[in-house]
Design an enzyme around this catalytic site. Structure first.
Site, PDB file in Angstrom:
ATOM      1  N   ALA A  75      30.261  27.132  24.675  1.00  0.00           N
ATOM      2  CA  ALA A  75      31.034  25.933  24.324  1.00  0.00           C
ATOM      3  C   ALA A  75      30.145  24.793  23.831  1.00  0.00           C
ATOM      4  CB  ALA A  75      31.861  25.475  25.523  1.00  0.00           C
ATOM      5  N   THR A  76      28.913  24.702  24.326  1.00  0.00           N
ATOM      6  CA  THR A  76      28.013  23.636  23.853  1.00  0.00           C
ATOM      7  C   THR A  76      27.748  23.804  22.360  1.00  0.00           C
ATOM      8  OG1 THR A  76      26.973  23.260  26.003  1.00  0.00           O
ATOM      9  CG2 THR A  76      25.679  22.657  24.066  1.00  0.00           C
ATOM     10  N   ASN A 155      36.138  18.616  33.204  1.00  0.00           N
ATOM     11  CA  ASN A 155      35.361  19.534  34.043  1.00  0.00           C
ATOM     12  C   ASN A 155      35.117  19.008  35.452  1.00  0.00           C
ATOM     13  OD1 ASN A 155      33.804  17.882  32.064  1.00  0.00           O
ATOM     14  ND2 ASN A 155      32.090  18.411  33.391  1.00  0.00           N
ATOM     15  N   GLN A 183      37.516  24.306  29.854  1.00  0.00           N
ATOM     16  CA  GLN A 183      38.047  24.279  31.224  1.00  0.00           C
ATOM     17  C   GLN A 183      39.536  24.614  31.299  1.00  0.00           C
ATOM     18  OE1 GLN A 183      36.413  23.927  34.073  1.00  0.00           O
ATOM     19  NE2 GLN A 183      34.417  23.274  33.351  1.00  0.00           N
ATOM     20  N   SER A 203      34.475  28.980  26.072  1.00  0.00           N
ATOM     21  CA  SER A 203      33.311  29.625  26.666  1.00  0.00           C
ATOM     22  C   SER A 203      33.796  30.797  27.497  1.00  0.00           C
ATOM     23  CB  SER A 203      32.586  28.613  27.551  1.00  0.00           C
ATOM     24  OG  SER A 203      31.531  29.234  28.217  1.00  0.00           O
ATOM     25  N   HIS A 205      32.125  32.218  30.105  1.00  0.00           N
ATOM     26  CA  HIS A 205      31.702  32.238  31.518  1.00  0.00           C
ATOM     27  C   HIS A 205      32.550  31.361  32.432  1.00  0.00           C
ATOM     28  CE1 HIS A 205      29.343  28.453  32.355  1.00  0.00           C
ATOM     29  NE2 HIS A 205      29.384  28.380  31.040  1.00  0.00           N
ATOM     30  N   THR A 243      23.015  37.842  14.387  1.00  0.00           N
ATOM     31  CA  THR A 243      23.612  39.134  14.726  1.00  0.00           C
ATOM     32  C   THR A 243      24.607  38.975  15.870  1.00  0.00           C
ATOM     33  OG1 THR A 243      21.653  40.332  14.019  1.00  0.00           O
ATOM     34  CG2 THR A 243      23.103  41.478  15.550  1.00  0.00           C
ATOM     35  N   CYS A 328      26.240  20.359  34.821  1.00  0.00           N
ATOM     36  CA  CYS A 328      25.304  20.090  33.733  1.00  0.00           C
ATOM     37  C   CYS A 328      24.533  18.801  33.958  1.00  0.00           C
ATOM     38  CB  CYS A 328      26.041  20.018  32.405  1.00  0.00           C
ATOM     39  SG  CYS A 328      27.035  21.476  32.121  1.00  0.00           S
TER      40      CYS A 328
END
Length: 403
Positions: A75-76, A155, A183, A203, A205, A243, A328
């Site tokens: 996401a960043t 978040n 989120q 994201s 994760h 890739t 973060c």
């Protein structure tokens, strides 16, 4: 029950065993380990097929088109590509950007970088409940506003913003609208068409997939163009070279597929666990919930325990994996900028703990957490001179401390 208990699902989630199993099929010599860009043999064809399936699974969860999904490292990167990519490509429209003070650092720091490049950024102040209203956006939208970037779910405090309301305003103003949905995806319904979103970051994760893989939704109708931030082989329709990691992409697709099937049942169970946790602690003195309790995702509860230092609280709750501030930024001892933005004073911001509950949390773990919180809050307050002063009726804010 295994200790410590994991209650930090907003910072990352464990990979669902079904997702891990899917991922393993694209790594080893016996699996489909090919490069999806290799068009001359079956290893490449099968890898490309897996990527196509994952694209469909991701698009399916957000009511998008598979051709609107661009894979990134997370996401960043998606936020960087969306914000810088749109601001640079549409610079002729203007150099004014709107965001909010409670956004994730990946959005705020990207906007700060654009400020250094000569863009003007307006930072909206949320209300005390953490919500930014469409009316606030309407008041600052200008003809030269090139981009609006507002998150779907916060978040730290888990509040849900009125994305549809923002989308209407941006579409009418011909302004590109970006949403950080890392989120919210897989936790609440997302329909990119109904929300009138141009760009949306995801994201894997945060939704029981692996770290290091994410996606950016890039609208085709109306068509949105971006200036690439990563150059190379022209992958992902020229928007993001590199890739494609088939194993991570297939895993992300599987995580999104499972989320679509289990989102409703997960939400009911997780909300019941959150209610249980809150009911277990909110009869204690000086306990405050941060952010709106009504407009909030099920898995998040952010609580300030007044007269207890957040850091000492985290240490005392060593059998609970929880967070003080967002993952973060929690490496710093600064009070949460999100809580300060919604008007919490430094004391309450410092004494906040975010509990985030997920797919693998059990009732037994919640009961254990309640017990350990009650025991330790009492103990830490007994050691605090501020607590004694509060109990004696002294207004702590009126005291002038000598340096």
């Amino acid at each position: 029950m295994k200790l410590p208990i994991y209650l930090d699902y907003s910072s990352t989630t464990p990979v669902d065993p079904r997702v891990a199993e899917k991922m393993m099929q694209y790594l080893t010599p016996g699996g489909e380990f090919g490069n999806p860009a290799s068009r001359s043999h079956r290893f490449g064809w099968h890898a490309e097929e897996a990527v196509d399936v994952a694209r469909e699974q991701i698009a399916d969860l957000i009511s998008g088109d598979p051709r609107e999904i661009v894979f990134t490292s997370g996401a960043t990167e998606s936020n960087n590509l969306a914000i810088k990519g749109a601001a640079h490509f549409y610079v002729k429209k203007g150099k004014h950007i709107i965001t909010a003070k409670t956004e994730h650092k990946a959005v705020l720091d990207t906007c700060r970088q654009l400020e250094r490049e000569g863009y003007e950024v307006t930072y909206l102040d949320p209300k005390e409940d953490g919500i930014v209203t469409p009316q606030q956006l309407k008041e600052v939208l200008r003809p030269d506003t090139v981009l609006v970037s507002l998150m779907h779910v916060n978040n730290e405090i888990g509040v849900i913003q009125d994305i549809a309301g923002f989308g209407e305003l941006c579409r009418a103003n011909k302004t590109i609208f970006h949403v950080d949905a890392s989120q919210s995806v897989g936790k609440i319904e997302i329909d990119t068409q109904a929300l009138k979103v141009d760009l949306m970051s995801f994201s894997a994760h945060k939704i029981y997939g692996p770290k290091g893989i994410g996606a950016l939704y890039v609208s085709r109708k109306p068509r949105v163009r971006l200036e690439a931030q990563m150059h190379g082989g022209g992958h992902e329709r020229g928007m993001r070279s590199g890739t494609l990691p088939t194993h991570q992409i297939a895993a992300m697709g599987e995580a999104f597929r499972i989320a679509k099937e289990e989102m409703a049942s997960d939400e009911v169970r997780i909300l019941a666990l959150r209610t249980r946790l809150l009911n277990g602690v909110n009869d204690m003195e000086e306990v405050y919930v941060n952010g709106s309790l009504e407009n909030r995702i099920a898995g998040n509860i952010n609580i300030s325990f007044n007269y207890v230092e957040g850091e000492s609280l985290v240490m005392a709750l060593k059998d609970l994996a929880v967070s003080s501030g967002s993952a973060c930024t929690s490496a710093s001892l600064e009070p949460s900028y999100v809580l300060r933005a919604i008007g919490r004073d430094d004391e309450l911001a410092h004494s906040s703990i975010r509990f985030s509950i997920g797919r693998f949390t059990t009732e037994e773990e919640i009961d254990y957490a309640i017990n350990i919180i009650r025991k330790n809050i009492g103990r830490l307050r007994d050691m605090s001179p501020l607590w004694d002063m509060y109990k004696e009726g002294i207004d702590i804010k009126s005291i002038e401390w000598s340096h």
